[in-house]
Structures are given as structure tokens and as C-alpha cells.
Motif scaffolding. Structure first.
Motif, PDB file in Angstrom:
ATOM      1  N   LYS A  81       0.827  -1.202   0.000  1.00 52.67           N
ATOM      2  CA  LYS A  81       0.000   0.000   0.000  1.00 52.67           C
ATOM      3  C   LYS A  81       0.866   1.259   0.000  1.00 52.67           C
ATOM      4  CE  LYS A  81      -4.371  -1.067   0.295  1.00 52.67           C
ATOM      5  NZ  LYS A  81      -5.303  -0.701  -0.758  1.00 52.67           N
ATOM      6  N   LEU A  82       1.912   1.268   0.819  1.00 46.92           N
ATOM      7  CA  LEU A  82       2.792   2.439   0.882  1.00 46.92           C
ATOM      8  C   LEU A  82       3.483   2.675  -0.453  1.00 46.92           C
ATOM      9  CD1 LEU A  82       4.501   2.171   4.375  1.00 46.92           C
ATOM     10  CD2 LEU A  82       2.778   3.814   3.645  1.00 46.92           C
ATOM     11  N   ARG A  83       3.963   1.590  -1.078  1.00 46.72           N
ATOM     12  CA  ARG A  83       4.618   1.735  -2.381  1.00 46.72           C
ATOM     13  C   ARG A  83       3.634   2.236  -3.427  1.00 46.72           C
ATOM     14  NH1 ARG A  83       7.023  -3.734  -3.357  1.00 46.72           N
ATOM     15  NH2 ARG A  83       6.265  -4.246  -1.318  1.00 46.72           N
ATOM     16  N   GLY A  84       2.395   1.759  -3.375  1.00 44.89           N
ATOM     17  CA  GLY A  84       1.370   2.215  -4.313  1.00 44.89           C
ATOM     18  C   GLY A  84       1.059   3.690  -4.142  1.00 44.89           C
ATOM     19  N   GLU A  85       0.954   4.131  -2.906  1.00 49.23           N
ATOM     20  CA  GLU A  85       0.690   5.548  -2.636  1.00 49.23           C
ATOM     21  C   GLU A  85       1.872   6.414  -3.029  1.00 49.23           C
ATOM     22  OE1 GLU A  85      -0.586   6.067   1.387  1.00 49.23           O
ATOM     23  OE2 GLU A  85      -2.379   4.828   1.099  1.00 49.23           O
ATOM     24  N   ARG A  88       1.784   6.977  -6.746  1.00 48.56           N
ATOM     25  CA  ARG A  88       0.763   7.949  -7.133  1.00 48.56           C
ATOM     26  C   ARG A  88       1.223   9.375  -6.838  1.00 48.56           C
ATOM     27  NH1 ARG A  88      -3.051   4.053  -5.123  1.00 48.56           N
ATOM     28  NH2 ARG A  88      -2.966   5.083  -3.115  1.00 48.56           N
ATOM     29  N   GLU A  89       1.975   9.564  -5.758  1.00 51.93           N
ATOM     30  CA  GLU A  89       2.461  10.891  -5.417  1.00 51.93           C
ATOM     31  C   GLU A  89       3.528  11.363  -6.410  1.00 51.93           C
ATOM     32  OE1 GLU A  89       3.750  10.766  -1.368  1.00 51.93           O
ATOM     33  OE2 GLU A  89       1.725  10.467  -0.601  1.00 51.93           O
ATOM     34  N   GLU A  90       4.323  10.416  -6.932  1.00 53.64           N
ATOM     35  CA  GLU A  90       5.386  10.767  -7.868  1.00 53.64           C
ATOM     36  C   GLU A  90       4.859  10.973  -9.280  1.00 53.64           C
ATOM     37  OE1 GLU A  90       8.283   7.677  -7.538  1.00 53.64           O
ATOM     38  OE2 GLU A  90       8.769   8.165  -5.465  1.00 53.64           O
ATOM     39  N   ASP A  91       3.706  10.398  -9.611  1.00 50.65           N
ATOM     40  CA  ASP A  91       3.130  10.495 -10.947  1.00 50.65           C
ATOM     41  C   ASP A  91       2.393  11.830 -11.081  1.00 50.65           C
ATOM     42  OD1 ASP A  91       2.153  10.015 -13.443  1.00 50.65           O
ATOM     43  OD2 ASP A  91       0.650   8.534 -12.821  1.00 50.65           O
ATOM     44  N   PRO A  92       2.929  12.773 -11.891  1.00 51.98           N
ATOM     45  CA  PRO A  92       2.303  14.098 -11.984  1.00 51.98           C
ATOM     46  C   PRO A  92       1.037  14.125 -12.830  1.00 51.98           C
ATOM     47  CG  PRO A  92       4.238  14.003 -13.403  1.00 51.98           C
ATOM     48  CD  PRO A  92       4.163  12.695 -12.645  1.00 51.98           C
ATOM     49  N   SER A  93       0.693  13.069 -13.532  1.00 50.95           N
ATOM     50  CA  SER A  93      -0.487  13.096 -14.416  1.00 50.95           C
ATOM     51  C   SER A  93      -1.763  13.012 -13.712  1.00 50.95           C
ATOM     52  CB  SER A  93      -0.424  11.962 -15.418  1.00 50.95           C
ATOM     53  OG  SER A  93      -0.291  10.709 -14.794  1.00 50.95           O
TER      54      SER A  93
END
Length: 93
Positions: A81-85, A88-93
Motif C-alpha cells: 500500500k505504501l509503495r502504491g501511494e 501515485r504521489e510521484e506520478d504528476p499526471s
């Protein structure tokens, strides 16, 4: 860092809430289950059903205590879950 055995903290639970407090003592997980006063009163009343939130928290603690794989499965799930979040935080789209 201070010795946690010397420091205590008070928590206030809202009506209907329960809390699981987990800690580590000498390499072992310590656990405590607390209930808000209204839930505690229901537990004291022999004619009342056990409140679901208290049952669920109790069941979690029993599984934590009795299922050796549960802790590692839970840690693995949490890590995913932490890696998934983080992704998402690193993906600017």
C-alpha cells in the motif's frame, strides 16, 4: 528519546469508539484494547450484545496473537500500500 515506561499519555475516545494500542516491549508486541465509556457500559450489561466494533477489534487481536503468518502478511500488505501511494504521489499526471 525518553524511556516509554516512564511516560504515559491519555487518550479520549468518542462515543462508540474502541482503540487498539500496540507497542513493543523486549522484542514482543504488547497490546491493549480500550472502549469508550458507552461501549464499556454495553459490555458490562449482560443483556446487551457485544458491540460489533469491539468484537472486530478483539478478533483482530486474537488473530494477531494466534496466526504466525498474519503479522508478516499484514506487514507485506501495508508495504505494498505504501509503495502504491508513493507511486501515485510521484506520478504528476
Amino acid at each position: 528519546m525518553t524511556d516509554s515506561k516512564d511516560q504515559k499519555i491519555t487518550i479520549a475516545l468518542e462515543p462508540g469508539h474502541v482503540a487498539i494500542i500496540l507497542g513493543m516491549e523486549d522484542g514482543q508486541i504488547s497490546r491493549q484494547l480500550f472502549a469508550s465509556p458507552d461501549v464499556d457500559a454495553m459490555l458490562d450489561d449482560e443483556q446487551s450484545d457485544i458491540p460489533f466494533q469491539y468484537f472486530l477489534a478483539s478478533a483482530f487481536l486474537v488473530r494477531l496473537d494466534q496466526d504466525e503468518d498474519f503479522v508478516s502478511d499484514l506487514a507485506e500488505w501495508y508495504d505494498e500500500k505504501l509503495r502504491g501511494e508513493a507511486g501515485r504521489e510521484e506520478d504528476p499526471s
